[in-house]
Design an enzyme around this catalytic site. Structure first.
Site, short mmCIF file in Angstrom:
data_model
loop_
_atom_site.label_atom_id
_atom_site.label_comp_id
_atom_site.label_asym_id
_atom_site.label_seq_id
_atom_site.Cartn_x
_atom_site.Cartn_y
_atom_site.Cartn_z
CD GLU A 8 -0.84 0.80 3.62
OE1 GLU A 8 -1.25 1.94 3.33
OE2 GLU A 8 -0.90 0.31 4.77
CE LYS A 140 -2.21 3.54 14.51
NZ LYS A 140 -2.63 2.92 13.26
N1 PSU Z 1 -2.19 2.24 10.61
C1 PSU Z 1 -0.86 2.50 10.68
N2 PSU Z 1 -0.26 3.11 9.64
C2 PSU Z 1 -0.94 3.47 8.52
C3 PSU Z 1 -2.34 3.17 8.45
C4 PSU Z 1 -2.91 2.56 9.51
O1 PSU Z 1 -0.25 2.21 11.67
O2 PSU Z 1 -0.35 4.05 7.61
C5 PSU Z 1 -3.09 3.55 7.22
C6 PSU Z 1 -3.42 2.30 6.38
O3 PSU Z 1 -3.28 2.64 5.01
C7 PSU Z 1 -4.87 2.06 6.70
C8 PSU Z 1 -5.38 3.45 6.91
O4 PSU Z 1 -5.57 1.40 5.68
O5 PSU Z 1 -4.33 4.11 7.58
C9 PSU Z 1 -6.66 3.49 7.69
O6 PSU Z 1 -7.10 4.81 7.75
P1 PSU Z 1 -8.54 5.14 8.35
O7 PSU Z 1 -8.42 4.84 9.83
O8 PSU Z 1 -8.74 6.60 8.04
O9 PSU Z 1 -9.50 4.25 7.65
#
Ligand code: PSU
Ligand code: MN
Length: 287
Positions: A8, A140
């Protein structure tokens, strides 16, 4: 069968500090190549969906200030705007599956946020829809972990703990939430192939614990989490900016320790994803 590992781009553009992010992106791609597989980093470049980036594109993605963060819902917006966009887990999966890619390595998946009611990541929906093997170190600890695991179950995602029966949660190897344990790559592949055979929807989500030497002590982390969340409240940041904001705050508060851990768990996941791809190819009899 081509042995492809999808990667990604949100972690590059919005998850890690510059210019380290660009180095990490290259390191991960090189690691895939060393394991005899082909990396495909997924992103949107000037309104074009790209599966596999040039070095220049990778660098720009890491360094530009105008890179959007897109989940599946926002892919079309980025295309219409002819924008640069980094894909989250959900958008990466959706694009990868259009190219028949079956294995994807990431760092953290999104989940159910604790801070904002109904802030539930699109990642969970896409994991429910798309049949693929996704390797992650878990959500996390800033997220509501119990609600996240319950949502994954509701959404019919096949969740596996790699050599653990307790859920890994990104910077920590395990938290007190049970998961189905599997101990080998061949088991993972077997489960995925059964899903394919029976035409069952949804992903096999493999939670791979961070290597022990890079784990962060749970008490220390919860103090850092508390401070990061406090700052979030003060900043009044919302929506897509929440996760990048929290990651940057944790990096600051921890003096870079969370960044180092993040990089190591990414490498660890890429490495497991390669083992899975190689095993999948072997099982399909192309080696
Ligand atoms: N968690 C991390 N690092 C990241 C992400 C999540 O520790 O870079 C990124 C991933 O690409 C995940 C996205 O799909 O954040 C999720 O974002 P949201 O919570 O806005 O859906
Ligand atoms: Mn969200």
């Amino acid at each position: 069968m081509e042995k492809i590992v999808a990667l990604e781009s949100t972690v590059i553009a919005h998850g890690l500090p510059r210019p380290l992010n660009v180095q990490v992106a290259q390191q991960l791609e090189n690691l895939v190549r060393q394991r005899g597989c082909e990396p495909k980093t997924i992103a949107i470049i000037e309104g074009q969906i790209r599966v596999g980036l040039t070095l220049d594109e990778l660098v720009q993605l890491g360094m530009r200030d105008d890179v959007m963060k897109v989940g599946v819902a926002e892919i079309a917006i980025a295309l219409a705007k002819k924008a640069w966009a980094a894909t989250t887990v959900s958008a990466t999966m959706r694009i990868a599956t259009m190219d028949n890619i079956e294995v994807f390595a990431t760092g953290g998946i999104g989940g159910v946020h604790e801070i904002q009611k109904w802030d539930v990541s699109q990642d969970l929906v896409e994991l429910s829809r798309t049949r693929m093997i996704v390797v992650s170190a878990g959500p996390k600890s800033l997220l509501d972990l119990r609600s996240t695991i319950e949502m994954l179950e509701t959404l019919q995602v096949t969740v596996l703990g790699y050599r653990t029966n307790k859920m890994p949660a990104f910077y920590v190897r395990e938290v007190d939430v049970p998961v189905q344990r599997i101990d080998s790559v061949s088991e993972i592949v077997e489960i995925y192939l059964e899903k394919c055979k029976s035409n069952l929807p949804g992903s096999v989500l493999v939670f791979n614990p961070i290597p022990a030497e890079y784990e962060i002590n749970e008490e220390l982390l919860s103090e850092w989490d508390r401070r990061a969340k406090e700052e979030l409240k003060r900043s009044r940041i919302e929506g897509k900016a929440v996760t990048p904001f929290l990651l940057a705050k944790l990096a600051e508060i921890s003096n870079g320790r969370t960044v180092r851990s993040n990089i190591e768990l990414l490498k660890n996941n890429v490495s497991l994803a390669c083992d899975i791809v190689n095993e999948l190819a072997r099982r399909r009899g192309s080696l």
